[in-house]
Scaffold this motif. Structure first.
Motif, PDB file in Angstrom:
ATOM      1  N   SER A  70     -45.496 -11.539  29.940  1.00  0.00           N
ATOM      2  CA  SER A  70     -44.696 -11.320  30.669  1.00  0.00           C
ATOM      3  C   SER A  70     -43.428 -10.864  30.365  1.00  0.00           C
ATOM      4  O   SER A  70     -42.190 -10.687  31.073  1.00  0.00           O
ATOM      5  CB  SER A  70     -44.208 -12.757  31.523  1.00  0.00           C
ATOM      6  N   GLY A  71     -43.324 -10.400  29.080  1.00  0.00           N
ATOM      7  CA  GLY A  71     -42.285  -9.815  28.865  1.00  0.00           C
ATOM      8  C   GLY A  71     -41.274 -10.529  27.935  1.00  0.00           C
ATOM      9  O   GLY A  71     -39.880 -10.002  27.817  1.00  0.00           O
ATOM     10  N   PHE A  72     -41.821 -11.590  27.357  1.00  0.00           N
ATOM     11  CA  PHE A  72     -40.490 -12.787  26.704  1.00  0.00           C
ATOM     12  C   PHE A  72     -39.472 -13.119  27.567  1.00  0.00           C
ATOM     13  O   PHE A  72     -38.484 -13.586  27.168  1.00  0.00           O
ATOM     14  CB  PHE A  72     -40.209 -12.170  25.524  1.00  0.00           C
ATOM     15  N   GLU A  73     -39.791 -13.032  28.891  1.00  0.00           N
ATOM     16  CA  GLU A  73     -38.525 -13.581  29.948  1.00  0.00           C
ATOM     17  C   GLU A  73     -38.484 -15.227  29.729  1.00  0.00           C
ATOM     18  O   GLU A  73     -39.361 -16.078  29.965  1.00  0.00           O
ATOM     19  CB  GLU A  73     -38.928 -13.321  31.369  1.00  0.00           C
ATOM     20  N   GLY A  74     -37.259 -15.219  29.528  1.00  0.00           N
ATOM     21  CA  GLY A  74     -36.746 -16.988  29.254  1.00  0.00           C
ATOM     22  C   GLY A  74     -37.534 -17.504  28.069  1.00  0.00           C
ATOM     23  O   GLY A  74     -37.704 -16.919  27.201  1.00  0.00           O
ATOM     24  N   SER A  75     -37.930 -18.870  28.112  1.00  0.00           N
ATOM     25  CA  SER A  75     -38.590 -19.511  27.086  1.00  0.00           C
ATOM     26  C   SER A  75     -39.722 -20.027  27.529  1.00  0.00           C
ATOM     27  O   SER A  75     -39.956 -20.562  28.760  1.00  0.00           O
ATOM     28  CB  SER A  75     -37.553 -20.700  26.775  1.00  0.00           C
TER      29      SER A  75
ATOM     30  N   SER B  26     -37.918 -20.374  19.781  1.00  0.00           N
ATOM     31  CA  SER B  26     -37.756 -21.475  20.513  1.00  0.00           C
ATOM     32  C   SER B  26     -36.537 -22.064  20.320  1.00  0.00           C
ATOM     33  O   SER B  26     -35.758 -22.815  21.222  1.00  0.00           O
ATOM     34  CB  SER B  26     -39.007 -22.340  20.550  1.00  0.00           C
ATOM     35  N   GLU B  27     -35.855 -21.877  19.252  1.00  0.00           N
ATOM     36  CA  GLU B  27     -34.738 -22.781  18.762  1.00  0.00           C
ATOM     37  C   GLU B  27     -33.260 -22.115  18.750  1.00  0.00           C
ATOM     38  O   GLU B  27     -32.296 -22.616  18.810  1.00  0.00           O
ATOM     39  CB  GLU B  27     -35.025 -23.488  17.594  1.00  0.00           C
ATOM     40  N   SER B  28     -33.658 -20.582  18.709  1.00  0.00           N
ATOM     41  CA  SER B  28     -32.354 -19.983  18.211  1.00  0.00           C
ATOM     42  C   SER B  28     -32.208 -18.379  18.377  1.00  0.00           C
ATOM     43  O   SER B  28     -31.623 -17.739  17.805  1.00  0.00           O
ATOM     44  CB  SER B  28     -32.244 -19.911  16.665  1.00  0.00           C
ATOM     45  N   ARG B  29     -32.834 -18.095  19.750  1.00  0.00           N
ATOM     46  CA  ARG B  29     -32.922 -16.722  20.192  1.00  0.00           C
ATOM     47  C   ARG B  29     -31.740 -16.290  21.045  1.00  0.00           C
ATOM     48  O   ARG B  29     -31.416 -17.097  22.071  1.00  0.00           O
ATOM     49  CB  ARG B  29     -34.153 -16.499  21.186  1.00  0.00           C
TER      50      ARG B  29
ATOM     51  N   ASP C 202     -33.163  -8.920  20.201  1.00  0.00           N
ATOM     52  CA  ASP C 202     -32.601 -10.191  19.972  1.00  0.00           C
ATOM     53  C   ASP C 202     -32.382 -10.623  18.682  1.00  0.00           C
ATOM     54  O   ASP C 202     -33.264 -10.374  17.926  1.00  0.00           O
ATOM     55  CB  ASP C 202     -33.854 -11.119  20.724  1.00  0.00           C
ATOM     56  N   LEU C 203     -31.516 -11.465  18.511  1.00  0.00           N
ATOM     57  CA  LEU C 203     -31.247 -12.112  17.255  1.00  0.00           C
ATOM     58  C   LEU C 203     -31.619 -13.544  17.146  1.00  0.00           C
ATOM     59  O   LEU C 203     -31.626 -14.212  18.142  1.00  0.00           O
ATOM     60  CB  LEU C 203     -29.517 -12.217  17.223  1.00  0.00           C
ATOM     61  N   ILE C 204     -32.415 -13.823  15.728  1.00  0.00           N
ATOM     62  CA  ILE C 204     -32.986 -14.973  15.734  1.00  0.00           C
ATOM     63  C   ILE C 204     -32.140 -15.465  14.541  1.00  0.00           C
ATOM     64  O   ILE C 204     -32.128 -15.192  13.363  1.00  0.00           O
ATOM     65  CB  ILE C 204     -34.288 -15.125  15.238  1.00  0.00           C
ATOM     66  N   ASP C 205     -31.106 -16.508  14.769  1.00  0.00           N
ATOM     67  CA  ASP C 205     -30.553 -16.733  13.699  1.00  0.00           C
ATOM     68  C   ASP C 205     -30.804 -17.871  12.843  1.00  0.00           C
ATOM     69  O   ASP C 205     -30.123 -18.051  11.823  1.00  0.00           O
ATOM     70  CB  ASP C 205     -28.858 -17.134  14.015  1.00  0.00           C
ATOM     71  N   ARG C 206     -31.936 -18.363  13.323  1.00  0.00           N
ATOM     72  CA  ARG C 206     -32.451 -19.450  12.394  1.00  0.00           C
ATOM     73  C   ARG C 206     -33.942 -19.124  12.201  1.00  0.00           C
ATOM     74  O   ARG C 206     -34.833 -19.718  13.345  1.00  0.00           O
ATOM     75  CB  ARG C 206     -32.223 -20.958  12.991  1.00  0.00           C
TER      76      ARG C 206
ATOM     77  N   GLN D 168     -35.050 -20.675   5.985  1.00  0.00           N
ATOM     78  CA  GLN D 168     -34.611 -19.996   6.776  1.00  0.00           C
ATOM     79  C   GLN D 168     -33.607 -19.041   7.031  1.00  0.00           C
ATOM     80  O   GLN D 168     -32.877 -18.988   6.265  1.00  0.00           O
ATOM     81  CB  GLN D 168     -33.647 -21.146   8.067  1.00  0.00           C
ATOM     82  N   ALA D 169     -33.995 -17.921   7.756  1.00  0.00           N
ATOM     83  CA  ALA D 169     -33.187 -16.643   7.549  1.00  0.00           C
ATOM     84  C   ALA D 169     -32.941 -16.334   8.895  1.00  0.00           C
ATOM     85  O   ALA D 169     -33.073 -16.616   9.896  1.00  0.00           O
ATOM     86  CB  ALA D 169     -33.983 -15.555   6.966  1.00  0.00           C
ATOM     87  N   GLU D 170     -32.044 -15.000   8.873  1.00  0.00           N
ATOM     88  CA  GLU D 170     -31.576 -14.574  10.488  1.00  0.00           C
ATOM     89  C   GLU D 170     -32.467 -13.397  10.495  1.00  0.00           C
ATOM     90  O   GLU D 170     -33.115 -12.770   9.546  1.00  0.00           O
ATOM     91  CB  GLU D 170     -30.078 -14.011  10.340  1.00  0.00           C
ATOM     92  N   ALA D 171     -32.876 -12.919  11.897  1.00  0.00           N
ATOM     93  CA  ALA D 171     -33.617 -11.908  11.880  1.00  0.00           C
ATOM     94  C   ALA D 171     -33.524 -11.206  13.412  1.00  0.00           C
ATOM     95  O   ALA D 171     -32.733 -11.777  14.144  1.00  0.00           O
ATOM     96  CB  ALA D 171     -35.207 -12.493  12.157  1.00  0.00           C
ATOM     97  N   LEU D 172     -33.820  -9.987  13.520  1.00  0.00           N
ATOM     98  CA  LEU D 172     -33.886  -9.337  14.684  1.00  0.00           C
ATOM     99  C   LEU D 172     -35.409  -8.947  15.299  1.00  0.00           C
ATOM    100  O   LEU D 172     -36.453  -8.707  14.220  1.00  0.00           O
ATOM    101  CB  LEU D 172     -33.297  -8.050  14.541  1.00  0.00           C
TER     102      LEU D 172
END
Length: 589
Positions: free
Chosen positions: A240-245, A315-318, A354-358, A398-402
């Protein structure tokens, strides 16, 4: 001998049978003392190991290794114990006097035979594709029992000359031609049965074989997700294109029925109980796979596994671009986020960044090679644990990612233009189903075909785009290319670029680009020089080389295969010209 190293430095620099420069000497890692077990879901690691080992069977690995993994042989995933560290030992115990060039062997003597106390270890070691490592055998003058290694400017082992410092008779040039005790050759190179000599830190002497898992859950957490039907709902979310969680923790009617029947409750009773729970609003809705439903089971399973990876990682940091807009956002910055960012993403063929900071990353090493880095040029030497178990050395951080998401409609059109047969689809959801149902993505061990399949083209697109991003993003984030890593999910038109802590990384570099310079970065990505300094030779030989697309190990775990600038640029490249996205409401491309 005591020294300090980070967990990531130990993982890539002090693995068993690996040599390292420590405090002015050369040492070989003997063991990780009291290594600590990492609690990760066995099935995820096992499946990845099976995929990796299957690729190495072509390089001489016993096929029984893969069979034993399928049969359930125990797998140990361990990290370094910070209190006990790594036990190392001097290697090689060959010493060269820096004054007279005499060579001594054995435990480090206080001085050479001429009385000079300026001894340093020989930097050369002998190795073979089977995994053997040995100290070079030094010739001695039969009359005076002494040896001198003449000074030379080249590090080429064959040019080293040994002679007697007393009578000056030449004893040998190079380290000789010695056959490995294994008596086998694992490549087509000349004299493949012989020991090879090189500087101990050369990549040919020791190349770790690695893989990356994102957000590997604990066994308990993974069991809960599977029991609740989270794998299927993660897949629906990805399609579905990663809409929401994704609601991966709430059970569905079918998963409740399966769980109750597993406890011995009759199906009719289980269905009634599930129906009550559903009417009370305690269950998540069911959904279908559409065009993917009729695909072979192995394609559905692979799509599910990769969707779970993405779901667990985000799921936790998007954070989406829209999350940056708050009541305190200035009008100029709001214009940047609401207009400039979307325009630049559309021009780059992306539906989201999107940014994933954890971003939890398990960087794992399951073996090593000597003499080469891929099947056909070397043999895999795997690590062994207690008894007959397999051991995987790892570092969980844990790292940051795009997270980069390619435009499904544009990818669909690009694949059709390249002559691939894909089911007719209308709308973003159906297009993603059609691609996932048609793409047999090759493993990293597969040699590219002269006429690429749909799966190969899809991998080449995502992989080439990822390398292009790393090369440009390293400049904007202020980090060396080797300080970034990639995780490819081509079936879902997605890839992650994360901060690999083995590099000299500036914390927050990716976040700064995401919050302030994403439009400039994407514009540079599209419009910066796409030609190679080595053209036309590079273009004629695959369109990818160290000057334009290749990245070092272990940043790229695909051996720099499935890369080609032409899939991105040129008249038929994905980034060739702006194309209006069909979007979720678009027609058949």
């Amino acid at each position: 001998m005591k020294d300090q190293r980070s967990g990531s430095q130990v993982l890539y620099g002090l693995l068993p049978e690996q040599t390292a420069d420590l405090r002015g000497g050369i040492w070989k890692s003997a063991e990780w003392k009291g290594a600590i077990t990492i609690d990760v879901e066995d099935s995820m690691v096992r499946q990845r190991l099976i995929d990796e080992m299957s690729g190495w069977v072509a390089g001489g690995l016993d096929p029984g290794v893969v069979k034993s993994l399928w049969a359930g042989t125990e797998i140990e995933v361990v990290r370094v114990n910070p209190k006990q560290g790594v036990r190392v030992e001097r290697f090689p115990e060959v010493w060269v006097c820096q004054v007279c060039r005499r060579v001594e062997t054995g435990k480090r003597p206080k001085a050479c035979r001429a009385g000079h106390d300026s001894l340093r270890q020989l930097h050369f070691v002998g190795f073979h594709e089977c995994g053997r490592l040995e100290a070079p055998i030094i010739p001695r003058c039969p009359t005076h029992s002494e040896t001198r290694m003449r000074h030379q400017s080249s590090i080429e082992a064959a040019k080293i000359t040994f002679d007697c410092p007393v009578c000056e008779n030449v004893l040998r040039r190079g380290f000789g031609h010695r056959a490995c005790p294994c008596g086998k050759s694992y490549s087509d190179r000349k004299n493949g049965k012989n020991i090879t000599y090189n500087v101990h830190r050369a990549a040919s002497v020791y190349s770790p074989q690695t893989f990356v898992l994102i957000n590997p859950p604990s066994r308990e957490r993974m069991q809960k997700i599977i029991a609740g039907g989270g794998k299927r709902r993660s897949l629906i979310w990805a399609l579905s294109g990663f809409e929401g969680s994704p609601d991966i923790h709430r059970a569905t009617e079918s998963s409740i029925v399966d769980a109750l029947m597993a406890q011995g409750i009759p199906r009719t009773v289980a269905e009634k109980m599930a129906d009550v729970a559903n009417k009370e609003g305690h269950l998540a809705s069911e959904d279908t796979l559409g065009l993917l439903a009729d695909a072979p089971s192995e394609l559905i399973d692979a799509a599910e596994r990769e969707a779970v990876d993405i779901a667990l990682a985000t799921s936790e940091s998007r954070a989406l671009v829209t999350d940056l807009i708050t009541a305190k956002t200035t009008s100029s910055h709001r214009k940047l986020l609401e207009h400039d960012y979307p325009v630049s993403m559309n021009r780059a063929g992306l539906t989201g960044v999107d940014l994933i900071d954890r971003f939890p990353v398990l960087k794992a090493v399951y073996g090593f090679t000597r003499g080469g880095m891929d099947p056909g040029s070397a043999r895999l030497s795997r690590f062994h644990g207690a008894g007959s178990s397999y051991r995987v050395y790892a570092d969980l951080q844990q790292a940051e990612a795009l997270m980069f998401q390619l435009d499904a409609a544009r990818v669909y059109g690009w694949l059709l233009a390249r002559g691939h047969d894909i089911p007719s689809a209308r709308g973003g959801r159906a297009i993603r189903e059609a691609i996932a149902a048609s793409a047999r993505v090759p493993s990293r061990f597969t040699q590219p075909e002269e006429v690429p399949s749909l799966g190969e083209d899809l991998l080449a697109l995502v992989h080439s785009y990822s390398h292009r991003v790393i090369r440009q993003l390293s400049v904007f984030a202020g980090v060396d290319r080797e300080g970034l890593g990639e995780y490819l999910v081509p079936r879902h038109l997605t890839f992650f670029i994360f901060a690999a802590t083995r590099g000299d990384f500036v914390l927050g570099g990716l976040q700064a680009v995401f919050e302030n310079d994403l439009h400039h970065f994407l514009s540079t990505l599209v419009h910066a020089e796409s030609r190679c300094p080595l053209d036309p030779a590079c273009e004629r030989n695959g369109g990818a080389c160290h000057a334009c697309m290749h990245l070092g190990e272990p940043t790229c775990d695909h051996f720099n295969r499935f890369l080609d600038r032409k899939v991105l640029f040129g008249s038929s490249g994905y980034l060739a010209a702006p194309v209006k996205s069909a979007g979720d409401d678009g027609g058949c491309v």
